[in-house]
Design a protein around this motif. Structure first.
Motif, mmCIF file in Angstrom:
data_model
loop_
_atom_site.group_PDB
_atom_site.id
_atom_site.type_symbol
_atom_site.label_atom_id
_atom_site.label_comp_id
_atom_site.label_asym_id
_atom_site.label_seq_id
_atom_site.Cartn_x
_atom_site.Cartn_y
_atom_site.Cartn_z
ATOM 1 N N LEU A 172 -11.488 129.130 120.192
ATOM 2 C CA LEU A 172 -12.787 128.693 119.666
ATOM 3 C C LEU A 172 -12.606 127.882 118.392
ATOM 4 O O LEU A 172 -13.329 126.907 118.152
ATOM 5 N N ARG A 173 -11.637 128.288 117.563
ATOM 6 C CA ARG A 173 -11.409 127.573 116.303
ATOM 7 C C ARG A 173 -10.956 126.135 116.536
ATOM 8 O O ARG A 173 -11.113 125.286 115.657
ATOM 9 N N ARG A 174 -10.405 125.848 117.702
ATOM 10 C CA ARG A 174 -9.915 124.500 117.978
ATOM 11 C C ARG A 174 -11.021 123.528 118.384
ATOM 12 O O ARG A 174 -10.767 122.338 118.551
ATOM 13 N N HIS A 175 -12.249 124.012 118.587
ATOM 14 C CA HIS A 175 -13.342 123.109 118.953
ATOM 15 C C HIS A 175 -14.012 122.576 117.685
ATOM 16 O O HIS A 175 -14.240 123.322 116.729
ATOM 17 N N PRO A 176 -14.372 121.285 117.654
ATOM 18 C CA PRO A 176 -14.980 120.712 116.449
ATOM 19 C C PRO A 176 -16.279 121.388 116.027
ATOM 20 O O PRO A 176 -16.659 121.296 114.851
ATOM 21 N N ALA A 177 -16.980 122.046 116.960
ATOM 22 C CA ALA A 177 -18.228 122.729 116.595
ATOM 23 C C ALA A 177 -17.976 123.939 115.707
ATOM 24 O O ALA A 177 -18.902 124.448 115.067
ATOM 25 N N PHE A 178 -16.725 124.389 115.651
ATOM 26 C CA PHE A 178 -16.371 125.552 114.839
ATOM 27 C C PHE A 178 -16.183 125.098 113.395
ATOM 28 O O PHE A 178 -15.069 124.936 112.899
ATOM 29 N N ARG A 179 -17.291 124.890 112.711
ATOM 30 C CA ARG A 179 -17.255 124.459 111.314
ATOM 31 C C ARG A 179 -18.171 125.364 110.501
ATOM 32 O O ARG A 179 -19.204 125.814 110.990
ATOM 33 N N ASP A 180 -17.778 125.605 109.285
ATOM 34 C CA ASP A 180 -18.609 126.399 108.366
ATOM 35 C C ASP A 180 -18.943 127.775 108.943
ATOM 36 O O ASP A 180 -20.024 128.318 108.702
ATOM 37 N N VAL A 181 -18.040 128.330 109.723
ATOM 38 C CA VAL A 181 -18.220 129.690 110.251
ATOM 39 C C VAL A 181 -17.552 130.647 109.274
ATOM 40 O O VAL A 181 -16.342 130.575 109.056
ATOM 41 N N GLY A 182 -18.338 131.538 108.690
ATOM 42 C CA GLY A 182 -17.810 132.406 107.647
ATOM 43 C C GLY A 182 -17.463 133.798 108.131
ATOM 44 O O GLY A 182 -17.743 134.188 109.275
ATOM 45 N N VAL A 183 -16.836 134.560 107.238
ATOM 46 C CA VAL A 183 -16.497 135.950 107.525
ATOM 47 C C VAL A 183 -17.776 136.791 107.540
ATOM 48 O O VAL A 183 -18.631 136.662 106.667
ATOM 49 N N ASP A 184 -17.898 137.635 108.526
ATOM 50 C CA ASP A 184 -19.042 138.540 108.650
ATOM 51 C C ASP A 184 -18.734 139.802 107.832
ATOM 52 O O ASP A 184 -17.864 140.591 108.212
ATOM 53 N N ARG A 185 -19.427 139.987 106.728
ATOM 54 C CA ARG A 185 -19.139 141.127 105.853
ATOM 55 C C ARG A 185 -19.400 142.460 106.545
ATOM 56 O O ARG A 185 -18.697 143.443 106.307
ATOM 57 N N ASP A 186 -20.427 142.518 107.372
ATOM 58 C CA ASP A 186 -20.704 143.771 108.080
ATOM 59 C C ASP A 186 -19.570 144.107 109.044
ATOM 60 O O ASP A 186 -19.158 145.259 109.168
ATOM 61 N N ALA A 187 -19.061 143.078 109.747
ATOM 62 C CA ALA A 187 -17.926 143.295 110.646
ATOM 63 C C ALA A 187 -16.681 143.694 109.858
ATOM 64 O O ALA A 187 -15.886 144.531 110.308
ATOM 65 N N LEU A 188 -16.519 143.102 108.665
ATOM 66 C CA LEU A 188 -15.388 143.478 107.812
ATOM 67 C C LEU A 188 -15.491 144.946 107.411
ATOM 68 O O LEU A 188 -14.483 145.666 107.371
ATOM 69 N N GLY A 189 -16.714 145.410 107.136
ATOM 70 C CA GLY A 189 -16.910 146.824 106.832
ATOM 71 C C GLY A 189 -16.554 147.708 108.016
ATOM 72 O O GLY A 189 -15.934 148.766 107.852
ATOM 73 N N MET A 190 -16.943 147.280 109.219
ATOM 74 C CA MET A 190 -16.585 148.049 110.421
ATOM 75 C C MET A 190 -15.072 148.088 110.600
ATOM 76 O O MET A 190 -14.508 149.113 110.996
ATOM 77 N N TYR A 191 -14.430 146.963 110.325
ATOM 78 C CA TYR A 191 -12.975 146.904 110.420
ATOM 79 C C TYR A 191 -12.327 147.903 109.465
ATOM 80 O O TYR A 191 -11.379 148.612 109.832
ATOM 81 N N MET A 192 -12.813 147.961 108.237
ATOM 82 C CA MET A 192 -12.238 148.893 107.280
ATOM 83 C C MET A 192 -12.481 150.344 107.703
ATOM 84 O O MET A 192 -11.674 151.224 107.393
ATOM 85 N N ARG A 193 -13.550 150.589 108.422
ATOM 86 C CA ARG A 193 -13.797 151.947 108.924
ATOM 87 C C ARG A 193 -12.873 152.282 110.093
ATOM 88 O O ARG A 193 -12.226 153.321 110.118
ATOM 89 N N TYR A 194 -12.806 151.367 111.072
ATOM 90 C CA TYR A 194 -12.136 151.679 112.339
ATOM 91 C C TYR A 194 -10.754 151.048 112.507
ATOM 92 O O TYR A 194 -10.085 151.288 113.514
#
Length: 661
Positions: A172-194
């Motif tokens: 997905l990152r290789r497609h030009p439409a993948f611009r200005d996509v940021g880190v999801d803080r809520d998902a980062l919190g889930m990652y730190m939990r699980y």
């Protein structure tokens, strides 16, 4: 096994720019499919499908993808294996009259079945692991699908007017439409939990992963995605518990497992199996060897550090069964060589430290075979984790103790720390019978302390599977959400242990275990197959009563009794060890400089994702040896390493390069 990628738009595609973009997305997945590449574009319909192939069944050009159905309606890109493809082929021939098959790939069978029976009816009949994208040329609808238990991954997103999908985020990152996509803080919190990120979430805002057992329908004209389940484990559980089991559990499992293994051992390339020496992998290898006229190739990993090495047990099993056995002893030098590759291998933050030996055993196996079977899934189905064994009697007893008293006891235990607890319990462990001598006792007692301070079984489970109980403390600004599950709709008759097994199967298994194995193996172009997760085994397991899984403080009862038919019990009767690595020691020694750089205060403050004082305190305490924070620190380190490896890229650069080639 393969890699798939593609995109569609609401309007017509410019083929001169669409092709290099599609090639770029697929090239990022080359390791998943090094043997062949294929592309299909319908510019007027606005759809582009790409495929990277790892040839396993039907090595000829008749297995090439993207593949169109004989009727011309459907075009598919597909990653996986349908193990009962020959049975489906015969059923199709019986209904349609003998068809003119072009080859013998399961992809061709799957396409014919979709055309004959429809998508959901086909998936109800198919036994396998897969992720696919199916374009309906008549209806102009794209359907994404993922296998029931989540062995194969699939990511997707609408990015403006473009819908993109792929086997890994890197596509997905290789497609030009993948611009200005940021880190999801809520998902980062889930990652730190699980320690991993559960579906449908990903580390990126607006990017999703398809949940196991689900279909996603995408209509370009509407610009939406409709996700629906076609298979749910809770339905299997409800059906299984509706009728009491009567019969020979060991004999039935033996018969079902042998049938599944015969299907999964079909390949036109060399095949082997991972062998840890534990019950699950030993059972898989035992039945494989019973079904094979030649010595099965087996692979195991060992450690020189005491308390982490199971290679001897695997070697004993291999010698008894007469397999062609290969082993590798992992040192800190091996780890140092692998660690820099982990962000590219796992593609989003992932912090199960057994990812290191999983990658190394996959790498070793790939030098001998192209397909390897594994014993994953046995714990979740047959009560193999300590929490399953303890859930019945222990939680019933704990629930009678007032919560304040449990919380106080838990605080006292946590205050001692894992390493001090290890020293305190060492004399007791030393005089216990060998079958009860657990390793890493301190870590287990800390987990028990967390469970003790919870208000109920579900809360206790959350404590047991959480690295950070309050991830909003380590990730400021995140919402500390807990993964939703369908546990509330389970039959009331389910025991505590069965409820935990269900939660592990729908949450921990796909999010951690299966993701770990898929990414590690596919990075070295190795296909892995998981016999325990064939739906026939899953349905069989849930029909058995709890006493066939957990009884008198012992888990996996029926597996032990079945394995006893093939291997002397003395070779496998010992406490569960797990595929753990000495990360705590490595962080204080061989990996210290690498970790110190990633955990520098300046870096953490500049990025602004994590609580810098909290991270630094954990790191200082871990280095001093007063606490063992290696699990939490590994989560932080894997996120920081991922950030380093996935800085924003200029996708236009890829377009220019690919167009020039």
């Amino acid at each position: 096994m393969c890699g798939i990628a593609g995109f569609l738009t609401r309007g017509r595609l410019d083929e001169s720019s669409a092709m290099p973009r599609l090639r770029g997305m697929c090239d990022s997945l080359e390791r998943r499919g090094p043997d062949d590449a294929g592309y299909w574009i319908d510019a007027q319909a606005g759809v582009a499908l790409g495929h990277r192939r790892l040839s396993i069944v039907d090595l000829s050009e008749f297995g090439h993808q993207p593949m169109a159905s004989a009727c011309g309606r459907y075009v598919i890109v597909y990653n996986g294996e349908v193990y009962n493809a020959e049975d489906l082929r015969k059923a199709l021939d019986a209904q349609r009259g003998r068809a003119d098959w072009r080859g013998h790939s399961d992809t061709e069978v799957l396409l014919a079945a979709f055309a004959q029976w429809g998508i959901e009816k086909t998936l109800d009949k198919a036994h396998g692991m897969f992720a696919f994208a199916l374009w309906d040329r008549h209806e102009r609808v794209l359907t994404l699908g993922r296998d029931p238990l989540g062995e194969k991954p699939l990511y997707y997103a609408w990015l403006g007017d473009t819908f993109v999908f792929g086997s890994e985020l890197k596509a997905l990152r290789r497609h030009p439409a993948f611009r200005d996509v940021g880190v999801d803080r809520d998902a980062l919190g889930m990652y730190m939990r699980y320690l991993s990120i559960p579906a449908p979430h990903t580390i990126y805002e607006g990017i999703s992963k398809l949940p196991p057992g689900s279909l996603a329908t995408v209509r370009p004209a509407y610009g939406d995605v409709v996700v629906r389940p076609y298979w749910r484990l809770e339905d299997v559980v409800a059906r299984a518990k509706a009728e009491p089991f009567e019969g020979d559990a060991v004999g039935e499992l033996d018969s079902v497992f042998r049938k599944v293994l015969r299907d999964q051992m079909v390949a036109d390339v060399p095949l082997g199996a991972f062998l840890s020496g534990g019950i699950d992998s030993s059972l898989v290898v035992s039945l494989m060897q019973a079904e094979s006229a030649r010595a099965v190739k087996t692979f195991s990993i060992g450690f020189d550090q005491a308390g982490f090495n199971e290679a001897k047990h695997a070697r004993d099993i291999a010698e008894h069964l007469g397999t062609e056995h290969h082993e590798l002893y992992v040192t800190a030098d091996h780890a140092l060589a692998v660690v820099p590759q982990l962000p590219q291998i796992y593609d989003e933050p992932f912090a199960d430290s057994s990812q290191i030996p999983t990658f190394l055993v996959s790498q070793m196996a790939r030098s001998h075979v192209t397909v390897s079977l594994s014993g994953d899934g046995g714990d979740e189905l047959f009560g193999g984790y300590n929490r399953h064994v303890a859930a019945q009697g222990l939680w019933d007893k704990l629930s009678r103790v007032p919560l304040p008293a449990r919380a106080l006891t838990a605080r006292c235990v946590r205050g001692l720390g894992a390493e001090r607890l290890d020293r305190m319990t060492a004399p007791l462990v030393g005089i216990m019978p060998a079958s009860l001598r657990h390793t890493q006792v301190g870590e287990k007692l800390l987990k028990l302390a967390d469970a003790m301070s919870a208000e109920g079984l579900d809360a206790s489970y959350e404590r047991l599977v959480s690295a950070f109980d309050a991830p909003e403390q380590i990730v400021p600004g995140c919402r500390a959400s807990i993964v939703a599950s369908a546990a509330g709709s389970l039959p009331a008759s389910l025991t505590n242990a069965e409820r935990m097994m269900y939660l592990d199967a729908v949450r921990y298994l796909p999010t951690d275990i299966l993701a770990k194995v898929d990414r590690a193996a596919m990075h070295v172009s190795l296909e892995t197959r998981v016999p325990f997760l064939d739906r026939r085994v899953v349905e069989c397991a849930w029909r058995f009563p709890l006493s066939m899984k957990v009884d008198k403080g012992v888990g996996k009862v029926v597996l032990r009794n079945l394995l006893d038919r093939y291997v002397p019990r003395k070779l496998f009767e010992r406490p569960k060890h797990g595929f753990s690595v000495p990360i705590a020691s490595w962080l204080r020694n061989e990996l210290r400089d690498w970790a110190s750089d990633l955990l520098s205060s300046d870096r953490l403050r500049r990025e602004g994702y994590l609580n810098e004082p909290m991270v630094r305190k954990m790191w200082d305490q871990h280095l001093a040896g007063t606490h063992s924070w290696h699990t939490r620190l590994w989560a932080v380190l894997m996120f920081e390493a991922w950030l380093d490896a996935n800085k924003p890229v200029d996708v236009a650069e890829f377009d220019l390069t690919d167009a020039a080639s």
